[in-house]
Write a protein that holds these residues in place. Structure first.
Motif, PDB file in Angstrom:
ATOM      1  N   LEU A  15       0.827  -1.123   0.069  1.00 16.54           N
ATOM      2  CA  LEU A  15      -0.048  -0.081  -0.132  1.00 16.54           C
ATOM      3  C   LEU A  15       0.830   1.029  -0.128  1.00 16.54           C
ATOM      4  CD1 LEU A  15      -3.293   0.444  -0.007  1.00 16.54           C
ATOM      5  CD2 LEU A  15      -3.025   0.861   2.530  1.00 16.54           C
ATOM      6  N   TYR A  16       0.707   2.108  -0.876  1.00 16.90           N
ATOM      7  CA  TYR A  16       1.481   3.302  -1.145  1.00 16.90           C
ATOM      8  C   TYR A  16       0.738   4.533  -0.693  1.00 16.90           C
ATOM      9  CZ  TYR A  16       4.430  -0.043  -3.364  1.00 16.90           C
ATOM     10  OH  TYR A  16       5.266  -1.167  -3.738  1.00 16.90           O
ATOM     11  N   THR A  17       1.513   5.330   0.038  1.00 16.16           N
ATOM     12  CA  THR A  17       0.801   6.872   0.234  1.00 16.16           C
ATOM     13  C   THR A  17       1.338   7.653  -0.719  1.00 16.16           C
ATOM     14  OG1 THR A  17       0.854   6.241   2.536  1.00 16.16           O
ATOM     15  CG2 THR A  17       0.340   8.279   2.018  1.00 16.16           C
ATOM     16  N   VAL A  18       0.605   8.262  -1.454  1.00 15.44           N
ATOM     17  CA  VAL A  18       1.092   9.211  -2.680  1.00 15.44           C
ATOM     18  C   VAL A  18       0.631  10.550  -2.475  1.00 15.44           C
ATOM     19  CG1 VAL A  18       1.095   9.520  -5.271  1.00 15.44           C
ATOM     20  CG2 VAL A  18       1.249   7.009  -4.276  1.00 15.44           C
ATOM     21  N   VAL A  19       1.451  11.468  -2.703  1.00 19.54           N
ATOM     22  CA  VAL A  19       0.977  12.789  -2.603  1.00 19.54           C
ATOM     23  C   VAL A  19       0.714  13.456  -3.715  1.00 19.54           C
ATOM     24  CG1 VAL A  19       1.441  15.121  -1.439  1.00 19.54           C
ATOM     25  CG2 VAL A  19       1.722  13.268   0.004  1.00 19.54           C
TER      26      VAL A  19
END
Ligand SMILES: Nc1nc2c(ncn2[C@@H]2O[C@H](COP(=O)(O)OP(=O)(O)OP(=O)(O)O)[C@@H](O)[C@H]2O)c(=O)[nH]1
Ligand SMILES: [Mg+2]
Ligand SMILES: [Zn+2]
Length: 304
Positions: A15-19
């Motif tokens: 799971l990637y947190t992308v801004v």
């Protein structure tokens, strides 16, 4: 909705947190990356679909494996003056990795309340990197402000053993901006005098006008993932050697046993730190023992 571009600031368990333009999205990666043996990394610039899938990884400037970060401008290599004691061979490996990937190394000697920096500073005296002596517990506003300036306008990552104070430095910088990041810090084990691997994953924080990656400390740092097939590139990763290589008689001098070697002469006359030269020789040996994964399976095949 259309596709958007963003930067990965965290990646845990697929799971990637992308801004993306100030919004934080939780994304997954397309299966094709796995087929292409490409894993999105913290620091990657990516394209995200309206369904929050990472569909593309934009070309990387560089990517490291330990710590696992991409597109780094500066690697802040942190050592403690004590608890844990500095390990110059490990520090030198980190400087070599940074050099090899075109990342500027900066050395931070932390916990100056626990030891005298003179010895370690003399090892790096002729090495043209920025060196910062720090005590995160007593640093005043002026010192922190100078330190914060080193991170501005670029993407940086910390590297160094567990317990040296990487997360503590990050918290210090955050407090300076009136923020609480609460990057988790941990006490070092009094019995082993080592850190306990408090930080578990890489995370990128937007701080000091740049991005800073907190990273877990890692113990061993093998060259097994290194693409240094030609270990003759190693001397080029020691910037203070460059002026003396010209004095070598043989153009393919390995700087270890040859006669009339400019590097060895500079070590003998004290112009190159013996400790750095020793690290160079140790790394050269280690690289010689390294066989890429593919070659290893081939040779196993031969044995059967
Ligand atoms: N005496 C002293 N202790 C410090 C200093 N900076 C940090 N510490 C302490 O060192 C311990 C480890 O600090 P961390 O910031 O968790 O270290 P880390 O490098 O992030 O460690 P990992 O996350 O395990 O890789 C904590 O107990 C800190 O309070 C310092 O300048 N002086
Ligand atoms: Mg930490
Ligand atoms: Zn030489």
């Amino acid at each position: 909705m259309t596709e958007q571009q963003g930067i990965i600031i965290k990646g845990v368990g697929g799971l990637y947190t992308v801004v993306c333009a100030g919004n934080t999205l939780e994304c997954r990666a397309r299966g094709r990356f796995r087929r292409e043996l490409l894993t999105p990394a913290v620091g990657d610039r990516v394209v995200v679909s309206p369904e929050h899938f990472i569909t593309e990884i934009l070309p990387r400037k560089n990517s490291l494996i330990r710590p696992a970060v991409a597109n780094i401008d500066r690697l802040f290599i942190v050592a403690a003056l004590a608890e844990p004691d500095p390990d110059v061979f490990y520090l030198d490996k980190l400087t070599v990795i940074a050099e090899y990937y075109g990342i500027e190394p900066v050395l931070i000697f932390n916990k100056s309340d626990l030891g005298d920096p003179k010895g370690i500073l003399s090892v790096y005296e002729r090495v043209p990197y920025k060196k910062i002596v720090l005590c995160t517990e007593t640093a005043d506003a002026e010192q922190v402000s100078l330190l914060a300036g080193e991170f501005s306008g670029r993407t940086s990552a910390f590297a160094g053993y567990s317990g040296v104070g990487k997360s503590s430095i990050l918290n210090l910088l955050a407090r300076h901006e009136g923020r609480e990041l609460n990057a988790q810090t941990g006490h070092i084990s009094q019995k082993l005098r080592r850190g306990k691997h408090t930080t578990r994953h890489v995370e990128l924080f937007s701080l000091c006008g740049g991005y800073i990656a907190d990273t877990p400390g890692f113990g061993s740092l093998a060259f097994d993932y290194f693409n240094l097939k030609d270990r003759r590139l190693l001397a080029g990763c020691f910037p203070e050697f460059s002026a003396y290589v010209k004095g070598c008689r043989f153009h393919d001098c390995s700087h270890r046993k040859e006669k009339e070697c400019g590097v060895r002469e500079a070590v003998a006359s004290g112009e190159i730190s013996p400790s750095r030269y020793e690290s160079f020789c140790r790394m050269y040996e280690e690289m010689g023992e390294y066989r890429p994964w593919k070659e290893k399976t081939d040779s196993e095949g031969e044995r059967k």
